[in-house]
Design a protein around this motif. Structure first.
Motif, mmCIF file in Angstrom:
data_model
loop_
_atom_site.group_PDB
_atom_site.id
_atom_site.type_symbol
_atom_site.label_atom_id
_atom_site.label_comp_id
_atom_site.label_asym_id
_atom_site.label_seq_id
_atom_site.Cartn_x
_atom_site.Cartn_y
_atom_site.Cartn_z
ATOM 1 N N VAL A 250 0.842 -1.200 0.000
ATOM 2 C CA VAL A 250 0.000 0.000 0.000
ATOM 3 C C VAL A 250 0.877 1.249 0.000
ATOM 4 N N ALA A 251 1.935 1.226 0.813
ATOM 5 C CA ALA A 251 2.844 2.366 0.854
ATOM 6 C C ALA A 251 3.551 2.564 -0.483
ATOM 7 N N HIS A 252 3.988 1.463 -1.088
ATOM 8 C CA HIS A 252 4.657 1.549 -2.395
ATOM 9 C C HIS A 252 3.727 2.123 -3.450
ATOM 10 N N ARG A 253 2.487 1.659 -3.423
ATOM 11 C CA ARG A 253 1.514 2.149 -4.409
ATOM 12 C C ARG A 253 1.247 3.638 -4.196
ATOM 13 N N TRP A 254 1.116 4.023 -2.946
ATOM 14 C CA TRP A 254 0.849 5.428 -2.625
ATOM 15 C C TRP A 254 2.004 6.292 -3.134
ATOM 16 N N LEU A 255 3.241 5.860 -2.905
ATOM 17 C CA LEU A 255 4.406 6.624 -3.366
ATOM 18 C C LEU A 255 4.497 6.641 -4.888
ATOM 19 N N THR A 256 4.202 5.505 -5.516
ATOM 20 C CA THR A 256 4.255 5.445 -6.974
ATOM 21 C C THR A 256 3.252 6.411 -7.592
ATOM 22 N N ASP A 257 2.039 6.413 -7.042
ATOM 23 C CA ASP A 257 1.023 7.345 -7.543
ATOM 24 C C ASP A 257 1.450 8.792 -7.303
ATOM 25 N N GLY A 258 1.990 9.048 -6.100
ATOM 26 C CA GLY A 258 2.421 10.405 -5.788
ATOM 27 C C GLY A 258 3.541 10.866 -6.687
ATOM 28 N N LEU A 259 4.478 9.966 -6.984
ATOM 29 C CA LEU A 259 5.584 10.304 -7.883
ATOM 30 C C LEU A 259 5.055 10.642 -9.271
ATOM 31 N N TYR A 260 4.119 9.849 -9.755
ATOM 32 C CA TYR A 260 3.540 10.114 -11.069
ATOM 33 C C TYR A 260 2.838 11.468 -11.101
ATOM 34 N N LEU A 261 2.065 11.747 -10.047
ATOM 35 C CA LEU A 261 1.327 13.004 -9.999
ATOM 36 C C LEU A 261 2.270 14.197 -9.873
ATOM 37 N N SER A 262 3.417 14.005 -9.222
ATOM 38 C CA SER A 262 4.381 15.100 -9.128
ATOM 39 C C SER A 262 5.020 15.387 -10.478
ATOM 40 N N ILE A 263 5.117 14.363 -11.316
ATOM 41 C CA ILE A 263 5.699 14.533 -12.653
ATOM 42 C C ILE A 263 4.717 15.221 -13.583
ATOM 43 N N THR A 264 3.452 14.789 -13.516
ATOM 44 C CA THR A 264 2.450 15.319 -14.451
ATOM 45 C C THR A 264 1.867 16.643 -14.002
ATOM 46 N N GLY A 265 2.111 16.993 -12.705
ATOM 47 C CA GLY A 265 1.583 18.259 -12.217
ATOM 48 C C GLY A 265 0.083 18.262 -12.107
ATOM 49 N N THR A 266 -0.515 17.100 -11.854
ATOM 50 C CA THR A 266 -1.972 17.003 -11.797
ATOM 51 C C THR A 266 -2.496 17.077 -10.368
ATOM 52 N N GLY A 267 -1.722 17.665 -9.461
ATOM 53 C CA GLY A 267 -2.223 17.887 -8.109
ATOM 54 C C GLY A 267 -2.069 16.668 -7.236
ATOM 55 N N THR A 268 -2.929 16.578 -6.256
ATOM 56 C CA THR A 268 -2.838 15.485 -5.289
ATOM 57 C C THR A 268 -3.545 14.240 -5.753
ATOM 58 N N GLY A 269 -4.308 14.330 -6.821
ATOM 59 C CA GLY A 269 -4.998 13.149 -7.329
ATOM 60 C C GLY A 269 -6.167 12.759 -6.456
ATOM 61 N N THR A 270 -6.752 11.626 -6.743
ATOM 62 C CA THR A 270 -7.938 11.170 -6.031
ATOM 63 C C THR A 270 -7.628 10.100 -5.013
ATOM 64 N N GLY A 271 -6.377 9.636 -5.013
ATOM 65 C CA GLY A 271 -6.025 8.542 -4.118
ATOM 66 C C GLY A 271 -6.309 7.190 -4.706
ATOM 67 N N THR A 272 -6.835 7.175 -5.930
ATOM 68 C CA THR A 272 -7.152 5.899 -6.564
ATOM 69 C C THR A 272 -6.355 5.687 -7.831
ATOM 70 N N GLY A 273 -5.414 6.584 -8.136
ATOM 71 C CA GLY A 273 -4.581 6.414 -9.317
ATOM 72 C C GLY A 273 -5.307 6.739 -10.611
ATOM 73 N N THR A 274 -6.246 7.704 -10.596
ATOM 74 C CA THR A 274 -7.013 8.019 -11.794
ATOM 75 C C THR A 274 -6.707 9.425 -12.298
ATOM 76 N N ALA A 275 -5.469 9.847 -12.125
ATOM 77 C CA ALA A 275 -5.078 11.158 -12.632
ATOM 78 C C ALA A 275 -5.086 11.147 -14.150
ATOM 79 N N SER A 276 -5.118 12.354 -14.755
ATOM 80 C CA SER A 276 -5.129 12.435 -16.207
ATOM 81 C C SER A 276 -3.822 11.929 -16.769
ATOM 82 N N GLY A 277 -3.839 11.497 -18.002
ATOM 83 C CA GLY A 277 -2.635 10.973 -18.635
ATOM 84 C C GLY A 277 -2.515 9.490 -18.375
ATOM 85 N N THR A 278 -1.280 8.994 -18.491
ATOM 86 C CA THR A 278 -1.033 7.573 -18.285
ATOM 87 C C THR A 278 -1.214 7.220 -16.821
ATOM 88 N N PRO A 279 -2.021 6.205 -16.498
ATOM 89 C CA PRO A 279 -2.233 5.853 -15.095
ATOM 90 C C PRO A 279 -0.928 5.446 -14.431
#
Length: 325
Positions: free
Chosen positions: A287-316
């Motif tokens: 769970v921690a790894h997934r949370w960090l992976t999602d956060g890293l992706y969102l920091s790259i795409t600049g899409t904010g904090t996201g929804t917590g479910t990995g559904t940010a815009s762009g490549t999941p």
């Protein structure tokens, strides 16, 4: 009329014990002989009465004669005896509680499921040996480059002690941990990054800080996203690789962790079982790894904090556990 010494028969009559029992105690060295009669018969002094009282009380607790002998002869104190016997009783109770949970887990379930559970539970009926199996497995699998303190912490997380008061559910969860580590090809996820870590102690110190921040964010229910937690994670990897924290490095790192190994659902299952065994006291690393992976992706795409479910815009974001945390 007062007496200074007594015969075996007199001791037996005075204590209500059979003569043969008193003689057995005497032959075993439990009763000190004060003197002998003119006919060579043993006579016992006042200490014998106290010895017999102590022996009878200890025998009422089912204490073996050999142990009683050690106590009355001073080889062992009564405190030592009580402590030792209490430990033995507690160990036996733990065995009985485990057996009860095992039998309950096998009760009232269909034939095939009962056989499946029986196969798992049979692995952990000797608890000390079972715990050694689990611990030894992870000491073999975890990276030798890991500092000893962190290695011990990881072992404590990955090889939890069996529950002291198990339920059928926790007994099954503990047994399934052993089934998973015995599965051929079980993911050796902790060694994915070894060759790239040129500054192990410093890396692990920083990654521990990132892990602590991640645990706190998860405990607060925060969604993944750009911020101090991801920054700490990226910083640990950047420093270990003598790189700077740049957008390009973050993209590289996300690609690295996404490709680090094919996601093995057994690993996620393992951490879930650890949570069941420990009552949720151990951080679920997937769970921690997934949370960090999602956060890293969102920091790259600049899409904010996201929804917590990995559904940010762009490549999941990747669903591969971040093995380097």
């Amino acid at each position: 009329m007062t007496q200074d010494t007594w015969s075996i028969g007199e001791l037996a009559a005075g204590t209500g014990l059979p003569v043969k029992t008193v003689r057995y105690y005497s032959d075993s060295g439990l009763l000190p002989v004060a003197s002998r009669s003119s006919g060579g018969h043993r006579r016992y002094g006042p200490e014998a009465w106290e010895r017999i009282r102590l022996i009878r009380r200890l025998r009422a607790l089912d204490t073996p004669i050999a142990i009683i002998t050690q106590v009355v002869t001073g080889e062992r104190t009564l405190d030592d005896l009580v402590s030792s016997e209490l430990g033995a009783v507690q160990e036996r109770l733990a065995e009985l509680r485990w057996r009860e949970a095992t039998l309950k887990a096998l009760d009232h379930c269909a034939g095939e499921e009962r056989l499946r559970r029986l196969e798992m539970l049979s692995r952990v009926q000797r608890l000390p040996e079972a715990q050694h199996t689990l611990t030894d497995h992870w000491y073999r699998e975890l990276s030798a480059a890991m500092p000893r303190r962190r290695l011990d912490i990881m072992i404590a997380m990955l090889a939890p002690e069996p529950p002291q008061d198990p339920t059928p559910l926790t007994a099954l969860a503990y047994a399934e941990l052993h089934l998973l580590i015995a599965t051929p090809g079980f993911t050796r996820w902790t060694q994915d990054h070894d060759e790239e870590m040129r500054d192990g102690p410093a890396f692990y110190a920083e990654i521990d800080e990132a892990a602590a921040l991640t645990a706190a964010a998860l405990a607060r229910g925060l969604p993944p996203g750009a911020g101090p937690v991801v920054d700490a994670f990226v910083s640990a990897h950047a420093r270990a690789r003598r790189e700077s924290d740049t957008p390009a490095f973050r993209a590289y790192l996300h690609g690295l962790v996404s490709r680090s190994s094919a996601f093995d659902p057994r690993l996620e299952r393992y951490w879930s079982l650890v949570g069941t065994v420990t009552g949720g006291r151990v951080l679920n690393m997937t769970v921690a790894h997934r949370w960090l992976t999602d956060g890293l992706y969102l920091s790259i795409t600049g899409t904010g904090t996201g929804t917590g479910t990995g559904t940010a815009s762009g490549t999941p974001p990747s669903r591969t556990p971040l093995h380097t945390a």
